[in-house]
Every structure is written in structure tokens, then in C-alpha cells.
Design a protein around this motif. Structure first.
Motif, mmCIF file in Angstrom:
data_model
loop_
_atom_site.group_PDB
_atom_site.id
_atom_site.type_symbol
_atom_site.label_atom_id
_atom_site.label_comp_id
_atom_site.label_asym_id
_atom_site.label_seq_id
_atom_site.Cartn_x
_atom_site.Cartn_y
_atom_site.Cartn_z
ATOM 1 N N ALA B 700 17.089 -6.720 40.914
ATOM 2 C CA ALA B 700 17.712 -7.642 39.946
ATOM 3 C C ALA B 700 16.695 -8.351 39.062
ATOM 4 C CB ALA B 700 18.577 -8.652 40.688
ATOM 5 N N VAL B 701 15.484 -7.830 38.981
ATOM 6 C CA VAL B 701 14.472 -8.519 38.164
ATOM 7 C C VAL B 701 14.885 -8.500 36.689
ATOM 8 C CG1 VAL B 701 12.031 -8.755 37.623
ATOM 9 C CG2 VAL B 701 12.697 -7.773 39.811
ATOM 10 N N GLY B 702 15.457 -7.391 36.264
ATOM 11 C CA GLY B 702 15.918 -7.297 34.870
ATOM 12 C C GLY B 702 16.970 -8.341 34.581
ATOM 13 N N GLY B 703 17.930 -8.447 35.473
ATOM 14 C CA GLY B 703 19.005 -9.420 35.285
ATOM 15 C C GLY B 703 18.484 -10.839 35.271
ATOM 16 N N ALA B 704 17.658 -11.182 36.253
ATOM 17 C CA ALA B 704 17.224 -12.577 36.387
ATOM 18 C C ALA B 704 16.303 -12.996 35.247
ATOM 19 C CB ALA B 704 16.530 -12.773 37.733
ATOM 20 N N ILE B 705 15.315 -12.164 34.933
ATOM 21 C CA ILE B 705 14.368 -12.549 33.872
ATOM 22 C C ILE B 705 15.067 -12.565 32.515
ATOM 23 C CG2 ILE B 705 12.247 -11.909 32.638
ATOM 24 C CD1 ILE B 705 11.243 -12.584 35.251
ATOM 25 N N ALA B 706 15.892 -11.561 32.257
ATOM 26 C CA ALA B 706 16.573 -11.522 30.961
ATOM 27 C C ALA B 706 17.514 -12.716 30.824
ATOM 28 C CB ALA B 706 17.338 -10.206 30.801
ATOM 29 N N ASN B 707 18.180 -13.093 31.910
ATOM 30 C CA ASN B 707 19.040 -14.281 31.851
ATOM 31 C C ASN B 707 18.215 -15.534 31.592
ATOM 32 O OD1 ASN B 707 21.484 -13.016 32.127
ATOM 33 N ND2 ASN B 707 21.642 -13.305 34.342
ATOM 34 N N ALA B 708 17.051 -15.614 32.214
ATOM 35 C CA ALA B 708 16.201 -16.789 32.008
ATOM 36 C C ALA B 708 15.670 -16.841 30.578
ATOM 37 C CB ALA B 708 15.046 -16.769 33.009
ATOM 38 N N VAL B 709 15.285 -15.699 30.044
ATOM 39 C CA VAL B 709 14.771 -15.665 28.669
ATOM 40 C C VAL B 709 15.889 -16.017 27.677
ATOM 41 C CG1 VAL B 709 13.880 -14.131 26.869
ATOM 42 C CG2 VAL B 709 12.847 -14.107 29.149
ATOM 43 N N ALA B 710 17.080 -15.480 27.940
ATOM 44 C CA ALA B 710 18.216 -15.801 27.073
ATOM 45 C C ALA B 710 18.497 -17.293 27.116
ATOM 46 C CB ALA B 710 19.454 -15.013 27.509
ATOM 47 N N ASP B 711 18.385 -17.860 28.308
ATOM 48 C CA ASP B 711 18.608 -19.299 28.480
ATOM 49 C C ASP B 711 17.547 -20.091 27.720
ATOM 50 O OD1 ASP B 711 19.791 -21.625 29.691
ATOM 51 O OD2 ASP B 711 18.067 -21.681 31.050
ATOM 52 N N ALA B 712 16.312 -19.607 27.757
ATOM 53 C CA ALA B 712 15.224 -20.312 27.078
ATOM 54 C C ALA B 712 15.395 -20.270 25.563
ATOM 55 C CB ALA B 712 13.886 -19.696 27.471
ATOM 56 N N LEU B 713 15.775 -19.111 25.060
ATOM 57 C CA LEU B 713 15.804 -18.933 23.612
ATOM 58 C C LEU B 713 17.153 -19.272 23.004
ATOM 59 C CD1 LEU B 713 13.787 -15.578 23.271
ATOM 60 C CD2 LEU B 713 12.957 -17.927 22.948
ATOM 61 N N GLY B 714 18.182 -19.330 23.842
ATOM 62 C CA GLY B 714 19.518 -19.595 23.312
ATOM 63 C C GLY B 714 20.070 -18.434 22.504
ATOM 64 N N VAL B 715 19.601 -17.231 22.806
ATOM 65 C CA VAL B 715 20.162 -16.032 22.160
ATOM 66 C C VAL B 715 20.450 -15.010 23.252
ATOM 67 C CG1 VAL B 715 18.963 -16.327 19.972
ATOM 68 C CG2 VAL B 715 17.875 -15.008 21.782
ATOM 69 N N GLU B 716 21.329 -14.070 22.978
ATOM 70 C CA GLU B 716 21.678 -13.104 24.006
ATOM 71 C C GLU B 716 20.675 -11.934 24.013
ATOM 72 O OE1 GLU B 716 23.272 -14.158 26.149
ATOM 73 O OE2 GLU B 716 24.787 -15.517 25.383
ATOM 74 N N VAL B 717 20.140 -11.685 25.165
ATOM 75 C CA VAL B 717 19.184 -10.596 25.348
ATOM 76 C C VAL B 717 19.955 -9.374 25.818
ATOM 77 C CG1 VAL B 717 17.212 -9.821 26.730
ATOM 78 C CG2 VAL B 717 17.350 -12.206 25.954
ATOM 79 N N THR B 718 19.798 -8.254 25.133
ATOM 80 C CA THR B 718 20.577 -7.075 25.497
ATOM 81 C C THR B 718 19.707 -5.836 25.672
ATOM 82 O OG1 THR B 718 20.968 -6.579 23.173
ATOM 83 C CG2 THR B 718 22.641 -7.902 24.297
ATOM 84 N N GLN B 719 18.420 -6.016 25.570
ATOM 85 C CA GLN B 719 17.559 -4.843 25.591
ATOM 86 C C GLN B 719 16.260 -5.123 26.332
ATOM 87 O OE1 GLN B 719 17.381 -3.264 21.652
ATOM 88 N NE2 GLN B 719 16.060 -1.568 22.205
ATOM 89 N N LEU B 720 15.848 -4.181 27.138
ATOM 90 C CA LEU B 720 14.549 -4.238 27.807
ATOM 91 C C LEU B 720 13.628 -3.202 27.161
ATOM 92 C CD1 LEU B 720 15.645 -4.462 31.577
ATOM 93 C CD2 LEU B 720 15.075 -6.336 30.012
ATOM 94 N N PRO B 721 12.318 -3.363 27.229
ATOM 95 C CA PRO B 721 11.599 -4.461 27.869
ATOM 96 C C PRO B 721 11.526 -5.689 26.967
ATOM 97 C CG PRO B 721 10.014 -2.962 26.890
ATOM 98 C CD PRO B 721 11.377 -2.379 26.636
ATOM 99 N N LEU B 722 11.202 -6.809 27.585
ATOM 100 C CA LEU B 722 11.038 -8.043 26.825
ATOM 101 C C LEU B 722 9.588 -8.132 26.379
ATOM 102 C CD1 LEU B 722 13.318 -10.240 29.083
ATOM 103 C CD2 LEU B 722 13.836 -9.300 26.814
ATOM 104 N N SER B 723 9.273 -7.248 25.436
ATOM 105 C CA SER B 723 7.905 -7.168 24.917
ATOM 106 C C SER B 723 7.658 -8.350 23.983
ATOM 107 C CB SER B 723 7.727 -5.857 24.158
ATOM 108 O OG SER B 723 8.623 -5.832 23.063
ATOM 109 N N PRO B 724 6.398 -8.672 23.745
ATOM 110 C CA PRO B 724 6.100 -9.786 22.825
ATOM 111 C C PRO B 724 6.797 -9.624 21.470
ATOM 112 C CG PRO B 724 4.096 -9.020 23.881
ATOM 113 C CD PRO B 724 5.179 -8.079 24.294
ATOM 114 N N LYS B 725 6.809 -8.395 20.982
ATOM 115 C CA LYS B 725 7.430 -8.148 19.687
ATOM 116 C C LYS B 725 8.926 -8.494 19.754
ATOM 117 C CE LYS B 725 8.218 -4.273 16.513
ATOM 118 N NZ LYS B 725 9.647 -4.073 16.700
#
Lengths: 292, 733, 155
Positions: B700-725
Motif C-alpha cells: 500500500a505504499v502507492g496508496g499511502a504516499i499518493a494520498n499524503a501528497v494529494a493532501d499536501a498539495l490539495g490536488v488529486e494525484v492519479t499517476q505514479l511515479p511521483l517524480s519531481p517533475k
């Protein structure tokens, strides 16, 4: 992943080395630390017919200070620079840049001369040397030459060294002890080649205005870039947050870093601006403390 | 609890040689007269070729043989699938060597055998192959369909018709892979007199691969011996039957000398199974109060150029595990597994689940945001409460029935153990560095213990030494220690006296190997069965001789004595007992990942402030080893979320062709994590109650980190990887 | 071909080698010390790390001829005897700092030198020093613990 065959010489003196370079020219390649060359050879992306291994030339491995100038022999290892208290105190930018180079195993073997001659625009040392206005001592049977950074670095992985020339030393001018410096970079993993970075050296006058500044950018183009417009804007003025922001925006005007897997051109330009801003902020902070 | 029994954490039996540099990995193994093979690989992603001109290569120094498809029996027989078989996919199986057409960069076209690897690489440069490049297909939506499945239960139309809210989203997971630190390798030797083959370097499933090799050669299995040496990590990819698993033994037969092949990293990144590349188009129907009504998913699984041994495993597991820990009145899943001109795929730790846990847990957060419901509450409200729970889906023809669980209990325990309220306070505070803070949670159900049978034999010598023979194998996970603990506990002899042997088809008659978190569960249950049987026989026999009741006897390494009367004793006999554990039902461990991240919007860096995994695995045989599995699994998951990506250019050339570009996480990227191991829901399907712990750290690393990043940025994350770009793009959106 | 003599773990190993022979291959094949592993052969993974005159280097990025007359230390030379482990090895054992063990020799060679230079490192310093060695199994957590444990014991 085994290298193609090659002939091998390991001269014991600079004279012997330049003799071999004069004789074999284009056919041969100088082997310094090998930390960039050997991987390329293992992939067979580089296949020199002959290697002139200069690891046995003791005179090239010395760190000297002459008339306040730092003289790094071409075979000085990154780790030597990293561990030198004298360099950390008098040329802190060099120290701050070196610790970003690869990992300890690489720094133990990699050399300052090799790093310069390899001319990777993502390498830390050429960028720091550009900021420091270093000079490069080159020797061949035809005689010596001294090159400025913008004379030696031509483009990606290309220097102005002729096939018969050997880089023997790097000369770094003395630095004003009140100068504030910062080396900032961002890579996807620590130790990787940076997606972008900045080396800053700034000196403030007693009234807080900028008396001297150098801003060099890493991974910003085919060779190290000095952000001259940013430097021009900063010089003589108060260096506050607004000035830093303006200078950072100016620093990335007209830059064309290459897009790749890890970052598009647009991303890299934006990153370089952020890196410049952070490096300037940090360096100004240090310079302010030192000036006080 | 015994010092070294089940539940204790004795130091590993495996460590000593590995720490001293005395291990024998395949590249360390040498045979007299051994020569070296090099697999010549296609530089094109798709091309036709008519002729391989090997005349110059064959003249080169040290070259012994050159094998192309023309030299193979039937010009090469297709390598069969071993699980999740799909008749329709059999048209797309890979043959050992390309015959006239290559379909991915890295496809084997010839085998060169020379006196050394150096000389083989020299000779390979002299080969001339008349490739004519063909059109390349990389987009999964344009790929040829190799497998298709629809799973439907409940009334999905009705569920969506009565929804207050429908969340519709597309999710993408990038191609990445297991990438064990030791590349693959084999040494094969043919005994012309006995007409037998021995192959060293087996891993994961030696007995299964012996069967496949026998089938491809048209031999009796008994003529082939596969031997496992030390194995430098597997994670799903290593040990499957690849083209080389046929070519190297075949080469050894051709040249009449032992042949070694050690894959180098450059070829490994193109040749070993890739995984994870999926596109999901998913819809969630729910009531305004957050009650789930239905889930609909149509996804494409990009399986690369051929269907390899796993068949439809990855899409099959995706479709069966997408529902996760929640009660769904209706579910419809549909997959298309498609062919493209990329490296063929197989499994990678937590296959299918890493992908769908990202999809489902992200989708639930989007729904929670939309409905204004707390993210923990929306999950708790929809948990399954009754066990066993039939999901109505299948795992390779076996029903997916969750065996046991108490999801709410684990959630309560995790929130407390990880100080979730403290993390929420941290989340609410400003970062001194100006980074954006986010908190994410993901719940998941894992599956463990596939391949319904396992073998064990326990042998006792009269000096009190015990040897366990198991059909499971070691990939570095610590199974020797774990199985020795099981044996020691149930036989009643000291852990130190137990040796575990595995991975040699000559001394172990059968075995299903180690994958899918099965070694402790299936192997452990079999070892327990054999140990219990052995103890009973020993005591019964001694009871007769000593004229005492078996319950009154004490078993030690010195012999069997009557309790309280040590002089009335008999020495230990030599005795050997076999057992087979058979269970068609899987175990379903479950867990929670919690991520607290800081996002630097200036660089796009995601820093993990805190990460925690709670995992109920029924029973932990060796808690230290279990924790090691979770920490290591997490690191791989994190690599998949932030760093690792097999990208290709428009011509199908791999862009991540070295470790400079395929970015495994280092010690600077992987933080320490908190772990909570619980044993609240033992599996009723095996006598140990064990569920298998190998994959929950990744799941569940994808789920947890993507949810946390979405929470941080206030936008919906729908794609991996969460590269700097990608992060900087999301941040400026 | 060149004749070379390399001191490996105190023993002089001689060989006649092609200049292109990688040091790691010389150690593994000529000296028969297979504890040094190749994981990438391009200087990223660190599995082939050995010590050259006491300093950790990648043995895939040096030619064997360059080690002529030099002192090499490999993992096989660490333990004081056949029945004992070096404190760092022992700490790794007790901390469950290895799983498959493939990367372990390179990590031990890096960390042994690191602890000589920094006998009392913080976890952050250990992580920084460890970053040149990839491990795919452990997630590094227990390696950091193991190095710290060894540091405590070696004080």
C-alpha cells in the motif's frame, strides 16, 4: 559489461606522460581516477585503443598553496579536497561542492583533473571552479598553457584540451575571508548527477551592498554557466529578498538545459531558478554574518 | 515461549557465510573446464531479420559456439505459462530465441559461447544481423489483446443508479520491476555418459522449472537436476523460467563443457520480468453518507512483448484484489492484458495489489474529499465484518475467500500506536522550511500461501542432529531460520541442532518453491506436520521399549528418558519422516500504511517525515524477520512510488538502461519506519495460524504516499511515479 | 599481458593479466575471493566495494594492473578467525542487517573504513556514508542499527 581490449602505459612522470600523448594523440585517452571513464568502457560506449594511466605520477597528486592561490594537482582525489581543513576554511565553496560528488567510494578514487577533463555539465567541480574563476594549467611537448574556465570547457563532455595535452593543475585564486558561499543542488537521489544546482560566492561591503558576486549554474547547459546578468544586477546593490528573487529570475533567462527522463527543460529551468534563489539566500546569510 | 521457538527471534542461521564473504552465489560457482555464454540481444524494439552472419564471430579468439534459432529443436519451443493460464494467450508465448522477428529491445537472438565473458563480448561485436526495423507499439491502449476477463457480482447497474455520488477517475501506474541486486545466472553441465543435466543457479521454483525444462527438451524429469545456491533476492522476478533457462543447459549439451551465464546489469534491466504497468478507468458509486454501493473498473495491463510464465497472474490478481477490505454490494472488474514492444512482464512483490491498492485507496480519498467525510471514517464505515468473506472473485481458479480478520480492531490499534492524532497536529503546523505537509492512509488486504501443496521431510540422526528438507527455497528472506524454529518447537529438539536443506531436486522429491508469501505458511505447515509425526513416532517407539506411556517421556539430544527417571532411557534412533501439507485456500493478511510527507514544491521532492505499517499476519514465527520483510518491502514500494520507472523512447528504446537512470532507493531516500505486527486473526487454514508476511510492506505504499501528497498539495494525484517533475506540475496546477 | 602482484588481505597474489581485466575480476577469479560481488559493473551499486590501501573503492571501476604493488582488503579478511566475526559483522548478525547478503560484503567494506574515520557517527551520518551501497532487501533500517551497534562496541 567488460571493457574492450586496450594497450596500457603507466608513466611515472609528467614528461613521460606528455611524451606518450604526443606520440599516440587521438588513439589514447588519459586515465585519471577512472570513475567516469571506466563505466563507459564497461558499457563499451568508450573504447580507447590505449590508456595512459597517470595514477603513478606522484607530483600530480599534491595540494599546494602558493602566494595565497590554491594549486590542486590534476590527480588530487576528491576525498583529499573533502578532508582538507585548509580548503574548507579558505575555499569553502570547493569543499561544499565536493561533498556532493557521488559517494565516498567515488570520491576516494575520483580526481579533480579527471572531473574537469570529463567536462560533464552536471558535475559539481567544473561549476564550482567556474564560480571561483579558476585557471587550468595544461602541458604538452609544445609547451604550457593556462586556460580560464570559459576557455577550457567547450560543451558537453568536450574541453579545449588537444589530444597531446595533459591537464596538470587547477589554480584557484585567493578568496576574501568575508565572502559567503553556498553550493546547492537537487538530484533525484543524493549522489546522483544533479538536475540543477547553483554555486554562489558573494561579498558584502560594510554598508551591506554587494561588492562582489559570482553565480554559476549546474546542469544548465552544455557547460558550466555563469549567470552574468544576475551578477550584474546584484553588484553594488542591497541584497534583500526582492533582489535575490529578481537575480534568480534573471539567472535562468535564455537557458536551454537538456530534457531527459528525469526532468524536462521547463522543469529544469524552474529548478535552476529555485536553486539560485536558495544558494543566494544561504550565501548572503553567511556573508552578512562574516561582514558583521 | 521457548528461547528459539515459534514467536522468538533467534539470530539467523543464514548469516554466517554471507557476512564472511563465504557465500556461494551463482557467479561464485565454478566447474572444471567451464566456459561462458553471452546472450546476444536485439537492439531494436521491433524488427525483422533474415540472416545472422556469425562467420567473423566464430573466428574470434576463444569462441566455441554460436547458437541461433535454427539450431534449436523445432527452432525453439514456446515456454509455457505455469499459472493463471489462458488458452488464448498461448499464441503469444516466448521462445528461447527470436526466429526472424524481434519484439522488444533485449530479446535474445543468439547464444555465444566463449572461453571468457570478455572474449564473448568481443566476439558479439562481430556478429552481423540484417535487422529491418518495424513499427513499434508502446501505448497499452493500442496493444494486441492477449487476455481478457470480466468479473461481475451484485447488480452493478442498480448500484450506480441509486448512487448519490459517482467518482470517476483514471489512474496510471508506471512500469517498474523487482531488480534484485544479484542479477540472474546459471551454470549447466551435461553428463554425456549418464545423459543427465545438472543446472546450478535455480531459484524460487526449482521443481517447477525442472518440469518445464524436461518438457522443452522432451526428456524424463529424472534426468535433470536443478540446484539452488545462495540467491541474491528474488521479489517475484528471479527464478521464473526465462529463455536462458533453456539456452544455457542446451548450450552445455552442444559444447560438451559446463557453461556459465552471468547476466550483467545492462541486460538484466531489459531481460528480467518488468511489472506494474497498468491504466485503470474506475468508477465508485456511493451514498451521501459515504456508504459504498458499487465499484467498476476497466483496466489495461501492459504485459510487454510476450506472455511469460506468469500468464495472467498480474491482471488476475489485480481484478480479484481490487475490492480490498470493503463490503461492496456490487463489483465489476474487466481487464485487457495487452502486448506491446516492451520487455515481457511477470510479478513483482505484491503483484496486482500494489497497483490496485493505489487505485482504490486514492479513489476513496477523492470520494471523501468530495463528500466532506473524514478519510479514516469513510474506510471504517465500509469494512467487511463477517469472516470468512467470499469476495466472489478467483485466484487462479480458487475462490478468493478472506479467511479471517478484524479490520476495525487493527485500525484502532494502528491509529493509537502511530499517534495518528499527533500526526494530524503535525500536519496542521507550518513547516519551518516552507514545505507542504500531508497525511495519507491506505488500508489493504494481502494474499498469501498460493500453490496448494508443500513437502517436508525431517531426518533425525542418532547423535541428535536434525535435518529439515523442504520444497520451499531461500531468496534471502530467512526461511532456514524460520523453518528451523517450527521444527525445533514441534519436534522438541534444540534449534541449534536443526539444519534446513532446500532447492536441490536430487535430494528433495517435490516442492512448489517460494513465492506469494508461501514459504512460512505452506513450508512451515509441512515442516510442522513432519516434526509432529516424527516426535510421535520417536516417543511411541521408546514407550514400547521403556514400557512407559509416551506422555511420560522426555526427548532430548541425549536420548529419550522417562520423566523423573533419567536412568530409564534409550538412545535416539535415526529416523526420517515425510509430510505433505495440502490446502487450496489462501490466507489473507491485512494492514494499514500511514504516511506523513513534506513536499518541496520548489524542487518537487517528496520527503517522508514518518511512515508506519500495521500488519496482521495471523502469527509471527520470527518477529525480527517479519519486521525485516516489512521494512524491505516498504523500501521497494517507496522506490516504485518516487523513483523507479522503465521509460522508453518513441522507438521502444529503454531510457532506464543502467543504474544511473533506473533509480533504486538508497539509505538517504528510505526513512526508518514504525511497525505494528498483530496476531489477532490467525489463519484457520493451517495449523500454525500463519498468513505470510512477505508482501504487506510493499502493498500500500502507492496508496499511502499518493494520498499524503494529494493532501499536501490539495490536488488529486492519479499517476505514479511521483517524480519531481510531476510534483512540480501538480503543485502549479 | 602484464605481470602484477597485489597484496590481498595480507597475501601477495600474482598474476599475468590483460590490462582490461577489472580489479574485481582479478580478486574473484585470480585470487579466488568471491565474497566481492559485481552488482552493476558501472559504479553505482557498491556491491564490489573493496579497500585500496585502506580506502573503500569500487573494484568494477579499476583495472587489476592499477593495483600492482598496492594493498587490497576484502570482506574475507575481516573476521579474526574461522570461529569469530569482526565486531561489525557480529553487529550485522545481531541486528538482522542482511537478508540475501549479496550487498553485504560491499557494505561491510564501506562501513569498516567509515567507522575508522568516524567512530561515533549519528544515524544521519551513517545513512550518508551508506548511500553509495544499494541494498534491495532490508530497507537499510537494520543496517543503520547494526553500524551504530558496532560503533558502540568498538569504542
Amino acid at each position: 559489461m567488460k571493457p574492450a581490449p586496450f594497450d596500457y602505459d603507466d608513466p611515472r612522470s609528467v614528461d613521460e606522460a606528455i611524451g606518450l600523448l604526443a606520440r599516440y594523440g587521438d588513439e589514447c585517452k588519459v586515465l585519471a581516477g577512472g570513475q567516469s571513464l571506466v563505466p563507459l568502457m564497461n558499457f563499451r560506449l568508450a573504447r580507447p585503443g590505449r590508456l595512459v594511466d597517470i595514477n603513478g605520477i606522484e607530483s600530480l597528486g599534491q595540494v599546494k598553496v602558493e602566494n595565497g592561490r590554491l594549486l590542486l594537482g590534476a590527480m588530487v582525489r576528491h576525498a583529499q579536497v573533502e578532508r582538507s581543513n585548509d580548503i574548507a576554511a579558505r575555499w569553502p565553496l570547493l569543499h561544499d561542492a565536493i561533498v556532493w560528488v557521488g559517494h565516498s567510494q567515488i570520491r576516494n578514487r575520483g580526481t579533480v583533473g579527471g572531473s574537469v577533463a570529463h567536462a560533464d555539465p552536471a558535475a559539481e567541480l567544473p561549476c564550482a571552479l567556474a564560480a571561483l574563476d579558476a585557471k587550468f594549467h595544461v602541458l604538452s611537448r609544445r609547451g604550457p598553457r593556462v586556460l580560464r574556465w570559459d576557455q577550457i570547457f567547450v560543451s558537453e563532455f568536450t574541453t579545449s584540451l588537444a589530444p597531446d595535452e595533459l591537464l596538470t593543475a587547477i589554480e584557484v585564486p585567493p578568496q576574501d575571508p568575508s565572502t559567503g558561499v553556498a553550493f546547492v543542488e537537487f538530484a533525484r537521489r543524493h549522489g546522483d548527477f544533479a538536475l540543477g544546482g547553483a554555486a554562489v560566492s558573494i561579498t558584502l561591503a560594510r554598508n551591506g551592498t554587494c561588492s562582489d558576486v559570482a553565480v554559476a549554474l549546474l546542469s544548465a547547459g552544455p557547460r558550466p554557466v555563469r549567470a552574468e546578468e544576475a551578477e550584474r544586477r546584484l553588484k553594488g546593490g542591497q541584497v534583500d529578498e526582492a533582489a535575490i528573487k529578481q537575480a534568480s529570475a534573471a539567472a535562468v533567462q535564455g537557458l536551454h538545459p537538456t530534457s531527459d527522463l528525469h526532468g524536462s527543460r521547463e522543469y529544469r529551468v524552474k529548478l535552476l531558478q529555485v536553486m539560485t534563489e536558495r544558494a543566494l539566500t544561504k550565501a548572503v546569510h553567511l556573508a552578512t554574518r562574516r561582514a558583521a | 515461549m521457548e528461547l528459539h521457538g515459534i514467536g522468538a527471534s533467534p539470530l539467523r542461521k543464514e548469516d554466517w557465510p554471507l557476512l564472511r564473504g563465504e557465500g556461494t552465489f551463482i557467479a561464485d560457482f565454478k566447474r572444471p573446464g567451464m566456459v561462458h555464454a553471452l546472450v546476444v540481444r536485439s537492439p531494436f524494439a521491433h524488427a525483422r531479420f533474415r540472416h545472422i552472419d556469425g562467420s567473423a564471430a566464430l573466428q574470434a579468439r576463444g569462441v566455441i559456439d554460436l547458437i541461433t534459432a535454427a539450431e534449436l529443436p523445432d527452432r525453439g519451443r514456446p515456454i509455457p505459462t505455469r499459472m493463471f493460464k489462458d488458452e488464448a494467450a498461448n499464441r503469444f508465448l516466448q521462445k528461447p530465441l527470436a526466429d526472424g522477428e524481434v519484439r522488444y529491445s533485449g530479446e535474445p537472438v543468439a547464444l555465444l559461447i566463449a572461453e571468457s565473458r570478455y572474449l564473448a563480448e568481443d566476439a558479439a561485436e562481430l556478429l552481423s544481423i540484417d535487422y529491418e526495423p518495424l513499427e513499434v507499439v508502446l501505448d497499452p491502449d493500442a496493444g494486441t489483446v492477449a487476455g481478457h476477463l470480466v468479473v461481475e457480482r451484485g447488480n452493478i447497474e442498480a448500484a450506480f443508479a441509486q448512487a448519490d455520488e459517482v467518482i470517476k477517475e483514471e489512474f496510471r501506474i508506471q512500469r517498474h520491476a523487482a531488480t534484485p541486486l544479484e542479477t540472474r545466472g546459471l551454470v549447466a553441465e551435461f553428463d554425456a555418459g549418464a545423459q543427465t543435466l545438472t543446472v546450478w543457479g535455480a531459484a524460487k521454483i526449482p521443481h517447477v522449472n525442472r518440469r518445464i525444462l524436461a518438457q522443452l527438451l522432451g526428456w524424463e524429469e529424472s534426468r535433470i537436476r536443478l540446484v539452488e545456491l545462495h540467491v541474491g533476492g528474488g521479489f517475484g522476478a528471479r527464478g521464473e523460467f526465462y529463455p536462458e533457462d533453456f539456452l544455457i543447459p542446451f548450450g552445455a549439451m552442444r559444447v560438451g563443457r559446463p557453461v556459465a551465464w552471468i547476466e550483467d546489469r545492462e541486460e538484466s534491466l531489459r531481460a528480467m520480468n518488468h511489472s506494474r504497468e497498468q491504466v485503470h478507468r474506475v468508477e465508485l458509486a456511493l451514498k451521501a453518507d459515504g456508504t459504498f454501493l458499487g465499484l467498476k473498473d476497466t483496466f489495461v495491463n501492459n504485459t510487454g512483448a510476450y506472455v511469460r510464465t506468469h500468464g495472467m497472474t498480474v491482471p488476475g490478481l489485480s481484478i480479484s484484489m481490487l475490492p480490498g477490505p470493503y463490503a461492496w454490494p456490487a463489483y465489476r472488474g474487466e481487464y485487457h492484458s495487452v502486448l506491446t514492444n516492451k520487455t515481457p512482464c511477470g510479478t513483482y512483490r505484491s503483484p496486482g495489489r500494489f497497483e490496485v491498492n493505489f487505485v482504490r485507496e486514492r479513489l476513496i480519498d477523492i470520494a471523501a474529499n468530495r463528500l466532506g467525510i473524514d478519510k479514516v471514517e469513510i474506510r471504517r464505515r465500509n469494512f467487511i465484518h463477517e469472516f470468512p468473506h467470499d469476495t466472489g472473485t478467483l485466484f487462479d481458479e480458487h475462490p478468493v475467500v478472506y479467511d479471517s480478520g478484524d479490520y476495525s480492531l487493527l485500525l484502532d490499534k494502528a491509529l493509537e500506536a502511530f499517534d495518528y492524532s499527533g500526526l494530524k497536529r503535525w500536519r496542521a503546523q507550518r513547516s519551518p522550511d516552507g514545505f507542504k505537509r500531508g497525511l495519507g492512509i491506505a488500508f489493504f488486504v494481502e494474499k498469501a500461501g498460493p500453490a496448494e501443496r508443500e513437502y517436508a521431510r525431517v531426518e533425525l540422526t542418532d547423535s541428535g542432529d536434525v535435518t529439515v528438507y523442504t520444497g520451499t527455497v531461500s531468496l534471502g528472506q530467512g526461511m532456514e531460520t524460520t523453518l528451523a524454529q517450527v521444527c525445533s518447537t514441534h519436534l522438541g529438539l534444540p534449534f541449534e541442532r536443526v539444519t534446513v536443506k532446500h532447492g536441490d531436486t536430487a535430494v528433495i522429491p517435490e516442492g512448489m518453491g517460494s513465492f506469494g508469501s508461501r514459504a512460512a505458511m505452506m513450508g512451515g505447515a509441512a515442516v510442522m506436520g513432519a516434526a509432529v509425526k516424527l516426535r510421535r513416532r520417536l516417543l511411541e517407539r521408546a514407550a514400547e521399549e521403556l514400557e512407559a506411556a509416551p506422555d511420560d517421556l522426555v526427548l532430548t539430544v541425549d536420548g529419550i528418558a522417562v520423566r523423573g527417571a533419567p536412568s530409564r532411557s534409550v538412545p535416539l534412533p535415526s529416523m526420517s519422516v515425510e509430510d505433505r501439507f495440502v490446502c487450496e485456500l489462501l490466507g489473507f493478511p491485512y494492514g494499514i500504511h500511514v504516511a506523513a510527507v513534506e513536499v518541496d514544491t520548489g524542487t518537487g521532492a517528496v520527503g517522508v517525515h514518518r511512515y508506519a505499517v500495521a500488519y496482521d499476519i495471523g502469527r509471527a514465527i520470527n518477529p525480527v524477520i517479519v519486521r525485516g520483510q516489512i521494512a524491505g518491502g516498504f523500501a521497494q514500494g517507496l522506490g516504485g512510488v518516487l523513483l523507479e520507472e522503465f521509460a522508453f523512447d518513441a522507438n521502444g528504446q529503454p531510457l532506464a538502461a543502467s543504474f544511473m537512470d533506473y533509480l533504486l532507493p538508497t539509505s538517504e531516500e528510505v526513512p526508518d519506519i514504525d511497525m505494528l505486527i498483530t496476531e489477532d486473526a490467525p489463519s484457520p487454514h493451517n495449523p500454525l495460524g500463519v498468513k505470510g508476511a512477505g508482501e504487506g510492506g510493499t502493498a500500500a505504499v502507492g496508496g499511502a504516499i499518493a494520498n499524503a501528497v494529494a493532501d499536501a498539495l490539495g490536488v488529486e494525484v492519479t499517476q505514479l511515479p511521483l517524480s519531481p517533475k510531476r510534483i512540480t506540475e501538480l503543485a502549479s496546477a | 599481458m602484464r605481470k602484477i602482484a597485489v597484496q590481498i588481505n595480507g597475501r601477495v597474489v600474482e598474476g599475468e593479466v590483460e590490462p582490461r581485466l577489472l580489479l574485481g575480476d582479478f580478486i574473484r577469479d585470480n585470487a579466488g575471493l568471491t565474497g566481492t560481488h559485481f552488482g552493476c559493473e558501472h559504479g553505482v551499486c557498491g556491491a564490489c566495494t573493496v579497500q585500496l590501501d585502506g580506502e573503500p573503492v569500487r573494484s568494477c571501476l579499476m583495472f587489476a594492473v592499477q593495483a600492482h604493488g598496492r594493498r587490497i582488503a576484502t570482506v574475507e579478511g575481516m573476521a579474526p578467525s574461522a570461529t569469530e566475526l569482526h565486531p561489525l559483522q557480529q553487529a550485522f548478525h545481531e541486528s538482522h542487517a542482511l537478508q540475501c547478503g549479496f550487498c553485504t560484503p560491499g557494505i561491510l567494506m564501506t562501513m569498516e573504513a567509515f567507522l575508522r574515520a568516524e567512530p561515533d557517527p549519528s544515524p544521519e551520518r551513517i545513512r550518508a556514508a551508506l548511500a553509495g551501497n544499494l541494498c534491495r532487501c532490508t530497507g537499510y533500517q537494520n543496517i543503520v542499527t547494526g553500524v551504530r551497534l558496532a560503533a558502540d562496541r568498538m569504542k
